[in-house]
Enzyme design. Structure first.
Site, PDB file in Angstrom:
ATOM      1  N   VAL A  23       0.830  -1.205   0.000  1.00  0.00           N
ATOM      2  CA  VAL A  23       0.000   0.000   0.000  1.00  0.00           C
ATOM      3  C   VAL A  23       0.863   1.253   0.000  1.00  0.00           C
ATOM      4  CG1 VAL A  23      -1.763   1.289   1.251  1.00  0.00           C
ATOM      5  CG2 VAL A  23      -1.902  -1.202   1.134  1.00  0.00           C
ATOM      6  N   THR A  46       9.976  -6.113   5.392  1.00  0.00           N
ATOM      7  CA  THR A  46       8.859  -6.729   4.674  1.00  0.00           C
ATOM      8  C   THR A  46       8.629  -6.077   3.314  1.00  0.00           C
ATOM      9  OG1 THR A  46       7.261  -5.273   5.784  1.00  0.00           O
ATOM     10  CG2 THR A  46       7.671  -7.427   6.797  1.00  0.00           C
ATOM     11  N   GLY A  47       9.196  -4.908   3.089  1.00  0.00           N
ATOM     12  CA  GLY A  47       9.060  -4.227   1.815  1.00  0.00           C
ATOM     13  C   GLY A  47      10.144  -4.648   0.839  1.00  0.00           C
ATOM     14  N   ILE A  63      11.659   3.199  11.545  1.00  0.00           N
ATOM     15  CA  ILE A  63      10.876   4.346  12.007  1.00  0.00           C
ATOM     16  C   ILE A  63      11.348   4.820  13.371  1.00  0.00           C
ATOM     17  CG2 ILE A  63       8.788   4.035  10.665  1.00  0.00           C
ATOM     18  CD1 ILE A  63       7.579   2.523  13.012  1.00  0.00           C
ATOM     19  N   TYR A 148      -1.954  -7.995  16.576  1.00  0.00           N
ATOM     20  CA  TYR A 148      -1.830  -7.064  15.448  1.00  0.00           C
ATOM     21  C   TYR A 148      -2.915  -5.998  15.509  1.00  0.00           C
ATOM     22  CZ  TYR A 148      -2.785  -5.208  10.811  1.00  0.00           C
ATOM     23  OH  TYR A 148      -3.070  -4.361   9.760  1.00  0.00           O
ATOM     24  N   ASN A 177     -10.393  -5.244   3.014  1.00  0.00           N
ATOM     25  CA  ASN A 177      -9.486  -6.113   2.244  1.00  0.00           C
ATOM     26  C   ASN A 177      -8.971  -5.379   1.007  1.00  0.00           C
ATOM     27  OD1 ASN A 177     -10.971  -7.903   4.035  1.00  0.00           O
ATOM     28  ND2 ASN A 177     -10.009  -9.562   2.912  1.00  0.00           N
ATOM     29  N   TYR A 213     -11.607 -22.258   3.994  1.00  0.00           N
ATOM     30  CA  TYR A 213     -11.707 -22.499   5.439  1.00  0.00           C
ATOM     31  C   TYR A 213     -13.147 -22.313   5.908  1.00  0.00           C
ATOM     32  CZ  TYR A 213      -6.627 -22.322   5.392  1.00  0.00           C
ATOM     33  OH  TYR A 213      -5.300 -22.577   5.126  1.00  0.00           O
TER      34      TYR A 213
END
Length: 332
Positions: A23, A46-47, A63, A148, A177, A213
């Site tokens: 994003v 993660t990027g 950060i 999270y 989502n 699921y």
């Protein structure tokens, strides 16, 4: 690509934390197209370096060290730097408190130090937990079911305090989502946990089948229903939030298209878009999966002037499929 719709042409300078992620990179691209100056701060945990759009300055860093990189010339910060794997947060919650909460504490302190007084925060629908009504509004209770979601809610509370005590102009955007792709920016999660890219991996032959699921939910076809929003629509909301942010106010807005699509609807649409068979494997329900998660974006429409223009599921999947095929051709 053209300048995002409804975005005032008033060039400014912004720091995008986590701008090498999915994003964050799309938002950075939209900022550049609107004529802004962009610096991406990302530790690449993660990027992906190739996700940083051309034209943006890039700083590889955490950060927690934002004070080294901010200065009074910045007009604002768009904050995406967070770990976001729900399952991982359950088994390793301290990682989420240290990074998502501790990192944001450091970022807010850096913004105070340098007089940078506008913030747009990447929040999440996970702050609501099990919904009490549908569609979900910002007035609904917040009761996260994972560390999270709890870490994101904690940051929302921190931002509210910062706005009240120190005059921060802040907007939190609670995504549902996110899917699709924009230009050369798309999903590159490792491990992948989102439904649409997982189903596309089956279409590409990278997975044998897609797990479904639970097929006994109280929904029309028995599978979970989710609200999917195109990442480009999401990015436009961030630019509008920058202009709507008001000193001393913390505005919270849901972002979704207001329509729900079931797991089986997503799978069938992938079959139609790609022309590939997508075998399914029945699996037990996962704990904490609500039957229906659909957003009311009325606040974003009223306060930001935002409406999604890419709500067609087939169009969202087609963009994601184009990106997935391009990435597959470059994978050794």
């Amino acid at each position: 690509m053209s300048t995002p719709r409804n975005i005032p042409a008033d060039p400014k300078k912004y720091l995008v934390t986590g701008g090498a992620g999915y994003v964050g990179s799309v938002v950075a691209q939209h900022l550049l197209e609107a004529g802004h100056t962009v610096t991406v701060l990302d530790d690449l945990s993660t990027g992906f370096r190739e996700g940083v759009p051309a034209g943006a300055a890039f700083i590889e860093g955490r950060i927690q060290d934002a004070a080294r990189h901010l200065d009074p010339s910045y007009d604002g910060v768009l904050h995406f730097a967070a770990f976001s794997q729900v399952g991982e947060s359950v088994v390793n919650p301290e990682k989420y408190w240290v990074n998502n909460v501790g990192g944001t504490t450091a970022l807010l302190a850096a913004m105070r130090e340098h007089g940078v007084r506008t913030l747009v925060f990447s929040s999440t629908a996970a702050t609501y937990g099990e919904p009490v009504s549908s569609p979900i509004t910002e007035a609904d209770p917040t009761a996260p079911t994972s560390p999270y979601g709890a870490s994101k809610l904690a940051v929302d509370h921190m931002i509210s305090g910062e706005a009240t005590a120190h005059g921060l102009a802040a907007v939190s955007l609670r995504y549902f989502n996110v899917a699709g792709a924009y230009g050369r920016c798309g999903e590159r999660h490792d491990p992948e946990s989102h439904l649409i890219p997982l189903v596309l991996q089956v279409a590409l032959g990278k997975r044998e089948s897609i797990n479904v699921y639970g097929d006994d939910y109280p929904t029309p076809d028995g599978t979970c229903v989710r609200d999917y929003i195109h990442v480009a629509d999401l990015a436009e909301a961030h630019l509008l939030a920058l202009t709507a942010a008001a000193p001393g106010e913390h505005l919270i807005c849901n972002l979704g298209n207001g329509n729900g699509f079931s797991v089986r609807e997503v799978i069938e649409t992938v079959r139609k878009v790609t022309g590939h068979p997508v075998p399914e494997t029945a699996a037990p329900r996962r704990g904490g999966d609500p039957a229906v998660l659909v957003a009311s974006a009325a606040t974003a429409t009223e306060r930001l002037g935002w409406q999604p223009s890419r709500a067609d599921l087939a169009g969202i999947i087609a963009d994601a499929w184009q990106f997935a095929r391009r990435e597959d051709t470059t994978t050794p």
